[in-house]
Design an enzyme around this catalytic site. Structure first.
Site, mmCIF file in Angstrom:
data_model
loop_
_atom_site.group_PDB
_atom_site.id
_atom_site.type_symbol
_atom_site.label_atom_id
_atom_site.label_comp_id
_atom_site.label_asym_id
_atom_site.label_seq_id
_atom_site.Cartn_x
_atom_site.Cartn_y
_atom_site.Cartn_z
ATOM 1 N N VAL A 84 0.849 -1.196 0.000
ATOM 2 C CA VAL A 84 0.000 0.000 0.000
ATOM 3 C C VAL A 84 0.881 1.241 0.000
ATOM 4 O O VAL A 84 1.812 1.364 0.806
ATOM 5 C CB VAL A 84 -0.928 0.023 1.234
ATOM 6 N N GLY A 129 4.407 4.162 2.913
ATOM 7 C CA GLY A 129 4.082 2.903 2.265
ATOM 8 C C GLY A 129 4.211 1.770 3.264
ATOM 9 O O GLY A 129 4.793 1.937 4.338
ATOM 10 N N LYS A 130 3.664 0.607 2.935
ATOM 11 C CA LYS A 130 3.809 -0.558 3.793
ATOM 12 C C LYS A 130 3.436 -1.799 3.008
ATOM 13 O O LYS A 130 2.636 -1.733 2.060
ATOM 14 C CB LYS A 130 2.893 -0.451 5.028
ATOM 15 N N GLY A 131 4.012 -2.928 3.408
ATOM 16 C CA GLY A 131 3.711 -4.190 2.752
ATOM 17 C C GLY A 131 3.532 -5.295 3.760
ATOM 18 O O GLY A 131 3.933 -5.169 4.922
ATOM 19 N N ASP A 170 10.336 -5.191 8.832
ATOM 20 C CA ASP A 170 9.299 -4.935 9.824
ATOM 21 C C ASP A 170 9.136 -6.229 10.618
ATOM 22 O O ASP A 170 10.096 -6.997 10.728
ATOM 23 C CB ASP A 170 7.999 -4.496 9.137
#
Length: 440
Positions: A84, A129-131, A170
């Site tokens: 995202v 952003g992040k996944g 993360d």
């Protein structure tokens, strides 16, 4: 339209405001609901920029991918993956990738949004952003995780890149994961692109100091808050929830500066000691036995009892939604420093404020990691690397200066530190949005 023009003469659009996207369940929005409420709370402080506030509530881009891999037994397994990009008004998206069996789209959306706020709060030239991938990595071999990482990287490869979106480690990902991602992306584009990820091994263009960076940032902001509150560091009683990369580093650095770690909780259990716990010894015990409990000199307490431990500082450094109305009233700490993302629900935040508990919010406290990721990205572009001492000094300066300026905003508006951070960060993001305008 300029930054000061407001054709509706209102604080937001006259129609369609606050609509929940169709891909979320309005009856169970999930972690993204916490972020939306935080934006709602800060909107009255944005002035004419509130015209653009809906921009903050909608991710710019969402990619959901299927990640099929061959397992070691010869079968094929499919995993659900996300990337995202919440906002890129101030620069390329930046944010980690987590592997966890409970990852959801709502969670990744919230994490990407908090990255937008976090980067703006410390004034880094990034968006959020992040996944994530829905998988319990403990159940899979190293080879299976490598294949998973490489396939996922290939699937999201069309939207990531050194100047587009830069992933990082993360929950349950690490420098090796980033090495696989960097290599996969590089093979696909036909050149070595070290800047596509951060948090890499130093031998592949990673930065010194990155491993402890998030925990160090927790310590720096916590220490600054203690100064403001008149709390001495020497002998301060600290309780830490989560003993992964962030919690362990934060506990160790607080301990090194004279604080006393009185409780540690992780996925395996909770330990307590009035005499204090040596974080290095705790980590050694965890690695040797596979659990934090049964450590000599400590007693095991329940998970719920952790929240009522007699302490001055509490560091939630696990997952989101840990401090709720069910336990916020038990907390005896005067200061909470959020190492995790979104550990406190808004209603609990209100209760803590009523009780006079100061909270250093996640979007400031754990920004040390992305700050050193920024240093790594800059070093990769220039192929010139700094010493660990230089890294730590730059990190300490950025974090302490950001804390000081945000504390001033808190005092000026008479709000919580979290609201102050959102005022500054959202103003920066929306100023960029307004100045850039809408294309076409």
């Amino acid at each position: 339209m300029t930054a000061t023009q407001d054709p509706t003469n209102s604080t937001g659009p006259k129609s369609g405001a606050h609509a929940i996207p169709s891909y979320l369940d309005p009856n169970n929005i999930g972690p993204y609901e916490i972020y939306l409420e935080q934006v709602e709370r800060v909107t009255p402080y944005l002035g004419k920029l509130a015209y653009w506030a809906e921009t903050l509530k909608r991710p710019k881009r969402i990619l959901v991918v299927d990640v099929p891999i061959h397992l070691d037994d010869g079968t094929v397994a499919h995993f659900e993956g996300y990337r995202v990009q919440h906002n890129t008004s101030r620069g390329p998206a930046k944010g980690g990738v987590r592997y966890h069996q409970d990852v959801t789209l709502s969670e990744v959306m919230a994490l990407s949004a908090w990255m937008t706020v976090k980067n703006a709060a410390v004034n880094l030239p990034y968006g959020g952003g992040k996944g994530g991938i829905r998988i319990d990595p403990r159940k899979y071999s190293t080879g299976e995780l490598e294949r998973l990482t490489r396939r996922y990287t290939t699937e999201i490869g069309l939207i990531i890149g050194p100047e587009k979106d830069i992933p990082a480690p993360d929950v349950n990902t690490n420098p090796q994961t980033m090495a696989w991602m960097m290599d996969t992306y590089s093979m696909n584009v036909g050149r070595t692109a070290t800047g596509v990820v951060t948090g890499k091994p130093v031998s592949l263009g990673g930065s010194l100091g990155r491993g402890d960076a998030t925990g160090r940032g927790v310590f720096v902001t916590g220490a600054e808050a203690m100064k403001k509150l008149g709390m001495p560091m020497q002998g301060a009683r600290v309780a830490v929830q989560g003993f992964g990369n962030v919690g362990e580093a934060a506990a160790r650095i607080f301990h090194e500066h004279g604080a006393k770690i009185v409780a540690i909780q992780d996925v395996t259990g909770t330990i307590h000691s009035d005499a204090g716990i040596d974080p290095k010894a705790a980590l050694e015990h965890l690695r040797r036995t596979g659990k934090i409990t049964d450590m000599p000199g400590t007693e095991e307490i329940t998970r719920d009892e952790f929240w009522g431990v007699d302490c001055d500082v509490m560091i939630p450094a696990a997952l989101e939604k840990q401090i709720t109305l069910a336990n916020a009233g038990q907390i005896r700490a005067k200061l909470i420093v959020e190492g995790a993302n979104g550990p406190t629900i808004p209603a609990a935040d209100d209760l803590l404020a009523e009780r006079g508990v100061t909270v250093v919010p996640d979007v400031l406290a754990n920004a040390g990691g992305v700050t050193v990721s920024y240093f790594e990205w800059v070093q990769d572009f220039s192929s010139f690397f700094w010493t660990e001492d230089e890294i730590n000094k730059r990190l300490d300066r950025i974090m302490s200066e950001a804390f000081g300026s945000l504390w001033d905003v808190k005092e000026r508006h008479g709000v919580t530190l979290r609201t102050a951070v959102y005022i500054v960060a959202c103003t920066r993001v929306l100023e960029a949005r307004a100045l850039r305008g809408l294309y076409p």
